[in-house]
Design a protein around this motif. Structure first.
Motif, short mmCIF file in Angstrom:
data_model
loop_
_atom_site.label_atom_id
_atom_site.label_comp_id
_atom_site.label_asym_id
_atom_site.label_seq_id
_atom_site.Cartn_x
_atom_site.Cartn_y
_atom_site.Cartn_z
N GLY A 122 66.38 65.43 74.16
CA GLY A 122 67.31 64.50 74.80
C GLY A 122 67.59 63.25 73.99
O GLY A 122 67.09 63.07 72.88
N GLU A 123 68.40 62.36 74.56
CA GLU A 123 68.83 61.13 73.88
C GLU A 123 68.25 59.87 74.53
O GLU A 123 68.64 58.76 74.19
N GLY A 124 67.32 60.05 75.47
CA GLY A 124 66.74 58.89 76.14
C GLY A 124 65.68 58.20 75.30
O GLY A 124 65.25 58.70 74.25
N ASP A 125 65.22 57.03 75.77
CA ASP A 125 64.18 56.28 75.06
C ASP A 125 62.85 57.03 75.03
O ASP A 125 61.95 56.66 74.27
N ASP A 126 62.71 58.09 75.85
CA ASP A 126 61.47 58.88 75.87
C ASP A 126 61.57 60.12 74.97
O ASP A 126 60.70 60.99 75.03
N ALA A 127 62.61 60.21 74.13
CA ALA A 127 62.83 61.43 73.33
C ALA A 127 61.63 61.74 72.43
O ALA A 127 61.20 62.90 72.33
N LEU A 128 61.06 60.72 71.78
CA LEU A 128 59.92 60.97 70.88
C LEU A 128 58.66 61.31 71.67
O LEU A 128 57.88 62.16 71.25
N GLU A 129 58.46 60.63 72.78
CA GLU A 129 57.30 60.93 73.63
C GLU A 129 57.35 62.40 74.06
O GLU A 129 56.34 63.11 74.01
N TYR A 131 59.02 64.79 72.53
CA TYR A 131 58.87 65.62 71.32
C TYR A 131 57.39 65.83 71.01
O TYR A 131 56.95 66.95 70.75
N VAL A 132 56.62 64.74 71.06
CA VAL A 132 55.19 64.83 70.74
C VAL A 132 54.46 65.72 71.75
O VAL A 132 53.55 66.47 71.39
N ALA A 133 54.89 65.71 73.00
CA ALA A 133 54.30 66.60 74.01
C ALA A 133 54.51 68.07 73.65
O ALA A 133 53.68 68.93 73.97
N LYS A 134 55.63 68.35 72.97
CA LYS A 134 55.93 69.73 72.55
C LYS A 134 55.08 70.18 71.35
O LYS A 134 55.07 71.36 71.01
N MET A 135 54.40 69.25 70.70
CA MET A 135 53.67 69.60 69.48
C MET A 135 52.45 70.47 69.74
O MET A 135 51.89 71.05 68.82
N ALA A 136 52.06 70.59 71.00
CA ALA A 136 50.99 71.52 71.36
C ALA A 136 51.39 72.96 71.03
O ALA A 136 50.54 73.84 70.92
N GLU A 137 52.71 73.20 70.83
CA GLU A 137 53.20 74.56 70.53
C GLU A 137 53.30 74.82 69.03
O GLU A 137 53.58 75.95 68.61
N VAL A 138 53.12 73.77 68.19
CA VAL A 138 53.36 73.92 66.75
C VAL A 138 52.16 74.55 66.06
O VAL A 138 51.02 74.13 66.27
N ASP A 139 52.43 75.55 65.22
CA ASP A 139 51.36 76.20 64.46
C ASP A 139 50.87 75.31 63.33
O ASP A 139 51.63 74.51 62.77
N LEU A 140 49.59 75.47 62.99
CA LEU A 140 49.08 74.93 61.73
C LEU A 140 49.18 76.05 60.71
O LEU A 140 48.67 77.14 60.92
N ILE A 141 49.89 75.78 59.61
CA ILE A 141 50.10 76.83 58.61
C ILE A 141 49.12 76.72 57.45
O ILE A 141 49.12 77.56 56.56
N ALA A 142 48.28 75.68 57.48
CA ALA A 142 47.24 75.52 56.45
C ALA A 142 46.15 74.63 57.03
O ALA A 142 46.43 73.81 57.92
N PRO A 143 44.91 74.78 56.56
CA PRO A 143 43.85 73.90 57.04
C PRO A 143 44.17 72.43 56.73
O PRO A 143 44.76 72.13 55.69
#
Length: 457
Positions: A122-129, A131-143
């Motif tokens: 989204g475009e609200g002031d909470d967009a980064l907050e 986004y960071v909540a979604k980072m639980a879904e991001v893979d680690l591709i290297a140690p």
């Protein structure tokens, strides 16, 4: 050295590549030189000048890093502190990495985080907050800490640290800590700020050569720290001059202590077989060209491409901005190389690949992928070819149009036994990368532009 001027070279080259509009700037011997040609848009053409705004893409990361280093200089952030000191709620797939990842790991792309989060928050002031909540879904591709792997997600996480520490939105913090003190009056995040000024739109070239407007104009606000600034050639030259200086703005205001500004250009991690550079500092990619150390960063938005290179020991900077893909990348490269050779006598050449080796080719032929893209290698006659495509499911799930895929590229292996290669034609000509082998000696991954693709069995 040629007797052709910058304006002559840029005009000829932009016509050769048939790009709608370009803006080039050089800082040399205390003088600014500009060469701007063409139009902002094929549909709504306005002439381009040094104040026309272009979407910078990843050059934005240098502004995010500098804003963060202001907070480091003020004692509000520590480079070696865990990110969770500032964002206690951070969750990653790898819980140990979430505990241990540091601010420095994000700045120099050694976090192991995959390239990006495929989400519009989204475009609200909470967009980064969000986004960071979604980072639980991001893979680690290297140690964690094991290698450099370019991560948009990591820089967006840095943006959230800036928000938490300053109590401001990321965009406002960058404006107050960087844009305003440096007098960057043509640099903006908000579309409302951009659309009331002259700005370039991106273009894509179809198979038959027709240019069309690339939409969307740029990604959502959660991506701002990694790539959200629109700026002008004149502002970027001022930005380059600041990073060549002692930490003061032209007004005399001290923005960064001299040693902190210089620290950003000190190597923190080596890069292997990378067109990005030989090493990375705090955001800046460092490369020795013809024995001279350079620092720079490139950027790609949707149909817009940017390149910024500074040569500290020569007090020199060159900026090249274009509004068409895929030819914007080779145009920028030609401009930067021409400027280095003709103003500084520095020659930048690509290494020559070896002749086709069928046995080595057989080791690397196959399919590779990361979260967003597939990477396929096959042979065509006595030659190697690679194709990088955005995954169909990513296109289908995207709530906005994604950039067009490139046509396949010819490439060749480089001499020696380092498993390195170079692309020999097309929009990415000159891009270098390397193959990774597992413990058994079999090729398990391939790198391109700082991004890792893992082999699919």
């Amino acid at each position: 050295m040629s007797h052709i001027t910058l304006t002559d070279f840029v005009e000829t080259t932009f016509k050769t590549f048939n790009i709608p509009g370009v803006a080039v700037g050089v800082w040399l011997d205390g003088k600014e030189i500009y060469a701007c040609y063409g139009v902002t848009s094929v549909d709504n053409p306005l002439p381009i000048d040094q104040n026309t705004l272009f979407a910078l893409g990843s050059i934005t990361k240098s502004f995010t890093a500098t804003t963060l280093m202001r907070l480091v200089a003020e004692g509000k952030v520590e480079l070696n502190a865990p990110v969770r000191r500032y964002i206690p709620e951070l969750q990653l797939k790898d819980t140990q990495a979430a505990d241990k990842v540091t601010v420095l790991n994000l700045l120099n792309h050694t976090s192991g985080l995959d390239w990006r989060v495929n989400a519009d928050t989204g475009e609200g002031d909470d967009a980064l907050e969000r986004y960071v909540a979604k980072m639980a879904e991001v893979d680690l591709i290297a140690p964690l800490g094991s290698r450099v792997s370019y991560s948009q997600a990591g820089y967006n996480l840095l943006g959230r640290i800036i928000e938490k520490v300053t109590g401001q939105t990321f965009d406002r913090a960058v404006a107050s800590l960087v844009f305003e003190p440096l007098g960057l009056s043509h640099s903006f995040f908000a579309r409302d700020d951009i659309m009331t000024r002259r700005f370039a739109v991106g273009h894509d070239r179809s198979q038959d050569g027709t240019l069309s407007i690339a939409r969307p104009w740029r990604h959502s606000r959660g991506d701002n720290p990694g790539g959200g600034i629109a700026s002008s050639t004149a502002d970027l030259l001022r930005w380059g001059r600041f990073h060549l200086g002692d930490g003061h703005a032209e007004s005399g205001i001290r923005v960064l202590p001299t040693h902190v500004l210089h620290q950003m250009k000190d190597s923190t991690a080596e890069l292997r077989a990378s067109t990005l550079g030989d090493a990375i500092g705090l955001c800046w990619f460092l490369r020795d060209v013809d024995g001279v150390r350079t620092a720079g960063h490139g950027g790609s938005a949707n149909g817009q491409f940017s390149e910024l290179l500074i040569v500290p020991e020569r007090n020199f900077a060159v900026i090249s901005l274009t509004n068409a893909g895929p030819d914007g990348i080779p145009f920028n490269q030609e401009v930067v190389r021409w400027a280095l050779e003709n103003y500084l006598g520095i020659i930048d050449r690509d290494p020559e690949p070896i002749s086709f080796d069928a046995a080595r080719a057989q080791e690397i032929v196959g399919n590779y992928e990361n979260e967003m893209m597939t990477f396929t290698i096959d042979t065509v006659g006595a030659g190697l070819r690679l194709e990088v495509l955005i995954k169909p499911e990513i296109r289908a799930a995207a709530d906005q149009e994604l950039p067009q895929d490139y046509a396949p590229f010819a490439f060749g292996l480089l001499p020696g036994d380092k498993d390195e290669y170079i692309i020999t034609d097309g929009a990415l000509k000159g891009q270098r990368g390397f193959f990774t082998r597992g413990t058994s000696g079999v090729v398990v991954g391939v790198d391109l532009a700082g991004r890792l693709f893992s082999r699919v069995q």
